[in-house]
Every structure is written in C-alpha cells, then in structure tokens.
Design a protein around this motif. Structure first.
Motif, PDB file in Angstrom:
ATOM      1  N   MET A   1     -89.041  31.979 123.943  1.00 40.26           N
ATOM      2  CA  MET A   1     -88.109  31.050 124.609  1.00 40.26           C
ATOM      3  C   MET A   1     -87.770  29.888 123.672  1.00 40.26           C
ATOM      4  O   MET A   1     -88.670  29.278 123.112  1.00 40.26           O
ATOM      5  CB  MET A   1     -88.788  30.526 125.877  1.00 40.26           C
ATOM      6  N   TYR A   2     -86.510  29.613 123.530  1.00 37.49           N
ATOM      7  CA  TYR A   2     -86.051  28.525 122.669  1.00 37.49           C
ATOM      8  C   TYR A   2     -86.649  28.622 121.267  1.00 37.49           C
ATOM      9  O   TYR A   2     -87.195  27.664 120.750  1.00 37.49           O
ATOM     10  CB  TYR A   2     -86.382  27.158 123.280  1.00 37.49           C
ATOM     11  N   TYR A   9     -78.965  24.953 119.711  1.00 32.21           N
ATOM     12  CA  TYR A   9     -79.057  24.235 120.979  1.00 32.21           C
ATOM     13  C   TYR A   9     -78.160  22.989 121.019  1.00 32.21           C
ATOM     14  O   TYR A   9     -77.356  22.823 121.935  1.00 32.21           O
ATOM     15  CB  TYR A   9     -80.523  23.859 121.258  1.00 32.21           C
ATOM     16  N   GLU A  40     -91.060  12.027 127.795  1.00 28.83           N
ATOM     17  CA  GLU A  40     -90.140  13.080 128.237  1.00 28.83           C
ATOM     18  C   GLU A  40     -90.861  14.423 128.249  1.00 28.83           C
ATOM     19  O   GLU A  40     -91.394  14.878 127.227  1.00 28.83           O
ATOM     20  CB  GLU A  40     -88.876  13.178 127.368  1.00 28.83           C
ATOM     21  N   GLY A  42     -90.594  18.218 128.248  1.00 28.29           N
ATOM     22  CA  GLY A  42     -89.585  19.203 127.853  1.00 28.29           C
ATOM     23  C   GLY A  42     -88.471  18.520 127.082  1.00 28.29           C
ATOM     24  O   GLY A  42     -87.300  18.601 127.446  1.00 28.29           O
ATOM     25  N   GLY A  44     -87.296  19.126 124.111  1.00 27.85           N
ATOM     26  CA  GLY A  44     -86.451  19.970 123.271  1.00 27.85           C
ATOM     27  C   GLY A  44     -86.241  19.389 121.889  1.00 27.85           C
ATOM     28  O   GLY A  44     -87.190  19.019 121.191  1.00 27.85           O
ATOM     29  N   ASP A  62     -93.035  19.294 124.239  1.00 32.49           N
ATOM     30  CA  ASP A  62     -92.297  20.550 124.401  1.00 32.49           C
ATOM     31  C   ASP A  62     -93.188  21.704 123.958  1.00 32.49           C
ATOM     32  O   ASP A  62     -94.022  21.559 123.066  1.00 32.49           O
ATOM     33  CB  ASP A  62     -90.994  20.556 123.601  1.00 32.49           C
ATOM     34  N   VAL A  63     -92.960  22.845 124.589  1.00 32.80           N
ATOM     35  CA  VAL A  63     -93.779  24.014 124.287  1.00 32.80           C
ATOM     36  C   VAL A  63     -93.201  24.802 123.110  1.00 32.80           C
ATOM     37  O   VAL A  63     -93.888  25.648 122.537  1.00 32.80           O
ATOM     38  CB  VAL A  63     -93.894  24.887 125.568  1.00 32.80           C
ATOM     39  N   MET A  67     -87.918  23.994 118.747  1.00 34.54           N
ATOM     40  CA  MET A  67     -87.132  22.865 119.256  1.00 34.54           C
ATOM     41  C   MET A  67     -87.678  21.556 118.663  1.00 34.54           C
ATOM     42  O   MET A  67     -86.918  20.691 118.217  1.00 34.54           O
ATOM     43  CB  MET A  67     -87.195  22.815 120.790  1.00 34.54           C
ATOM     44  N   ALA A  83     -96.912  21.076 123.507  1.00 37.01           N
ATOM     45  CA  ALA A  83     -97.842  21.311 124.622  1.00 37.01           C
ATOM     46  C   ALA A  83     -97.057  21.792 125.830  1.00 37.01           C
ATOM     47  O   ALA A  83     -95.827  21.716 125.872  1.00 37.01           O
ATOM     48  CB  ALA A  83     -98.586  20.022 124.966  1.00 37.01           C
ATOM     49  N   ASP A  84     -97.806  22.277 126.806  1.00 31.50           N
ATOM     50  CA  ASP A  84     -97.213  22.745 128.062  1.00 31.50           C
ATOM     51  C   ASP A  84     -97.207  21.582 129.055  1.00 31.50           C
ATOM     52  O   ASP A  84     -98.249  20.953 129.272  1.00 31.50           O
ATOM     53  CB  ASP A  84     -98.056  23.918 128.597  1.00 31.50           C
ATOM     54  N   ILE A  85     -96.050  21.334 129.651  1.00 32.20           N
ATOM     55  CA  ILE A  85     -95.936  20.168 130.543  1.00 32.20           C
ATOM     56  C   ILE A  85     -96.753  20.324 131.823  1.00 32.20           C
ATOM     57  O   ILE A  85     -96.894  19.383 132.590  1.00 32.20           O
ATOM     58  CB  ILE A  85     -94.464  19.849 130.902  1.00 32.20           C
ATOM     59  N   VAL A 100     -85.631  16.224 132.071  1.00 31.87           N
ATOM     60  CA  VAL A 100     -84.208  16.403 132.362  1.00 31.87           C
ATOM     61  C   VAL A 100     -83.606  17.677 131.786  1.00 31.87           C
ATOM     62  O   VAL A 100     -84.189  18.344 130.941  1.00 31.87           O
ATOM     63  CB  VAL A 100     -83.386  15.176 131.884  1.00 31.87           C
ATOM     64  N   TYR A 101     -82.397  17.899 132.258  1.00 30.55           N
ATOM     65  CA  TYR A 101     -81.584  19.067 131.907  1.00 30.55           C
ATOM     66  C   TYR A 101     -82.267  20.349 132.384  1.00 30.55           C
ATOM     67  O   TYR A 101     -82.562  21.228 131.619  1.00 30.55           O
ATOM     68  CB  TYR A 101     -81.272  19.104 130.413  1.00 30.55           C
ATOM     69  N   THR A 103     -85.135  21.196 132.998  1.00 27.58           N
ATOM     70  CA  THR A 103     -86.387  21.665 132.393  1.00 27.58           C
ATOM     71  C   THR A 103     -87.365  22.139 133.463  1.00 27.58           C
ATOM     72  O   THR A 103     -88.065  23.138 133.273  1.00 27.58           O
ATOM     73  CB  THR A 103     -87.007  20.551 131.526  1.00 27.58           C
TER      74      THR A 103
END
Ligand SMILES: C[S@@+](CC[C@H](N)C(=O)[O-])C[C@H]1O[C@@H](n2cnc3c(N)ncnc32)[C@H](O)[C@@H]1O
Length: 230
Positions: A1-2, A9, A40, A42, A44, A62-63, A67, A83-85, A100-101, A103
C-alpha cells in the motif's frame, strides 16, 4: 500500500492538502491560545504538515516507508516516524491530533476505536482531534466506477470494487515510461451513528461534525469532518 504509488501521490492530489491545512489551522485557532504542536496520523508525504505554521512542532506517523521517504526528500520540517497509527504510544502530548484525507478509512472499522484511543491519549487536556472520513454513501456510490488521469507524465487509473462488509478496494494502475505499477488500497466505511458512538467511548464528549459547505451531515454527504474534544 502506498509504495510504488508514493512518488505519484503529490502530483495526483494537487490542490487537496491546502483546504485540509486551512481547516486544521482554523479549528486549532478555537483552542483560544497559542498552538504549539500537532501530531498527524497517516501523514503520507507530509503535504499537509508542510503547509501548517512553521512555529508548530510537528510529528507525522505513517506506515509507508515510501511515503515518508518522499516527505524527507521534500525536507518537510517534522519528526517523521514509521509506525501503525493503531499502535503508537509516544511519550508526549499535542495541542492538535489530525488524521486527514480519509486516512481513517484505510483502517478496518473494527480498529477505529484503537485509532481514536491513540488520538485521545496523545492530546493535551484541552486539545482537539480533527479527522475526516469518506462516508458510506460516497464509498457505495463509487463502487464499480473507474477514473483515469494523467499525472507526472504517467496515466493513473483507479477502479473501485465492492468487497462486501463495507470494504472497498481502490485498484490503482500507473502506466508510463516505467514498468506498470499496480496497487490495491482498501477503504472501509462506517455509519455516522457508529462513529459517534466510538468517539464517545474513546472519551470525546464534544464532537462537531460538518459535511463541508452547505452539505448535509449524514451518510450521504461525500465527506464528513469531525472536530472532537474530550
Ligand atoms: C490518503 S493518504 C493521506 C496522506 C496525508 N494525510 C495527506 O493528506 O496527504 C493515507 C495515508 O495513510 C497511511 N496509512 C494507512 N493506514 C495506516 C496505518 N494503519 N498506520 C499508519 N499509516 C497508515 C498511508 O500509508 C497513507 O500515507
């Protein structure tokens, strides 16, 4: 993912970070005191963090290493943590926690309480948690659709499939003068009623929801914006 998608992006999302950053700044002003820090979830490529006041101390989680790598290359002035949120436990608190966006839609709904607990646990007493989500209406309406755009000299096609149980897979195909890149990004939808309940259970007692300018606040609004305080 991403991963392969990461370097496309920012071009693809051109113009989107600005309204999110403006919204965060506007709502943060309601704290009625100087804002000093933001986390924040996620973040990105750091596109939103980059637009927020330089005086704020910024941390982005962000994971996706790809990104975050873009954020670092751009020189985004923030502590960037892979890291994982759902799991983070930083030893500090923030005036604002933002996610945001859509996520949050990237996380299975059964794990949203973990994200909300992380947000609550990293807020100053009077802090504000700001997030948005794609509604069930938007996700259901998008299923079966396909859209192609040109970004950074490549052709990007996104097709959305309904995987049942309110999971929608965004199939991203990027073609250009490189090997084709294929990625699938899952988004999960929850009803406004369920989200309100989860926020209450996470300890948020004051939750304001907006559908954007002149939009209804219900599951048919395309996107809902939440400003939450404990
Ligand atoms: C739609 S992008 C939004 C990025 C950024 N907030 C912005 O507005 O440009 C979603 C981001 O969430 C990240 N993400 C998804 N699930 C995550 C998780 N469980 N933990 C951390 N990051 C996650 C993705 O890697 C991606 O960078």
């Amino acid at each position: 993912m991403y991963s392969g998608f990461a370097r496309f992006y920012d071009v693809l999302q051109g113009g989107t970070p600005e309204p999110f950053a403006a919204w965060i700044e506007r709502r943060a002003a309601e704290l009625g005191r100087e804002v000093e820090s933001i986390l924040e979830l996620g973040c990105g490529t750091g596109a939103v963090l980059d637009l927020l006041p330089a005086a704020w101390a910024k941390v982005g989680i962000d994971v996706s290493p790809d990104m975050l790598e873009i954020a670092r290359i751009k020189g985004v002035d923030a502590d960037l943590i892979e890291a994982d949120i759902r799991d983070i436990a930083l030893d500090r608190r923030f005036d604002v926690v933002a996610c945001v966006y859509d996520t949050v839609n990237h996380v299975p709904v059964s794990d949203w309480p973990r994200v909300f607990a992380v947000a609550s646990g990293h807020l100053e007493t009077d802090g504000m948690f700001l997030f948005d989500m794609n509604t069930l209406g938007r996700l259901r309406g998008g299923a079966g659709r396909s859209e192609t755009t040109v970004a950074g000299g490549s052709t990007v096609t996104i097709s959305i499939s309904d995987e049942r149980d309110d999971r929608y897979d965004w199939h991203v195909r990027i073609e250009g003068d490189h090997d084709p890149i294929d990625e699938t990004i899952a988004e999960y939808g929850a009803s406004l009623t369920d989200v309100r309940r989860m926020l209450t259970e996470a300890g948020f007692t004051r939750v304001e929801v907006s559908g954007g300018r002149d939009r209804p606040v219900d599951d048919e609004a395309p996107r809902l914006f939440f400003a939450c305080r404990r």
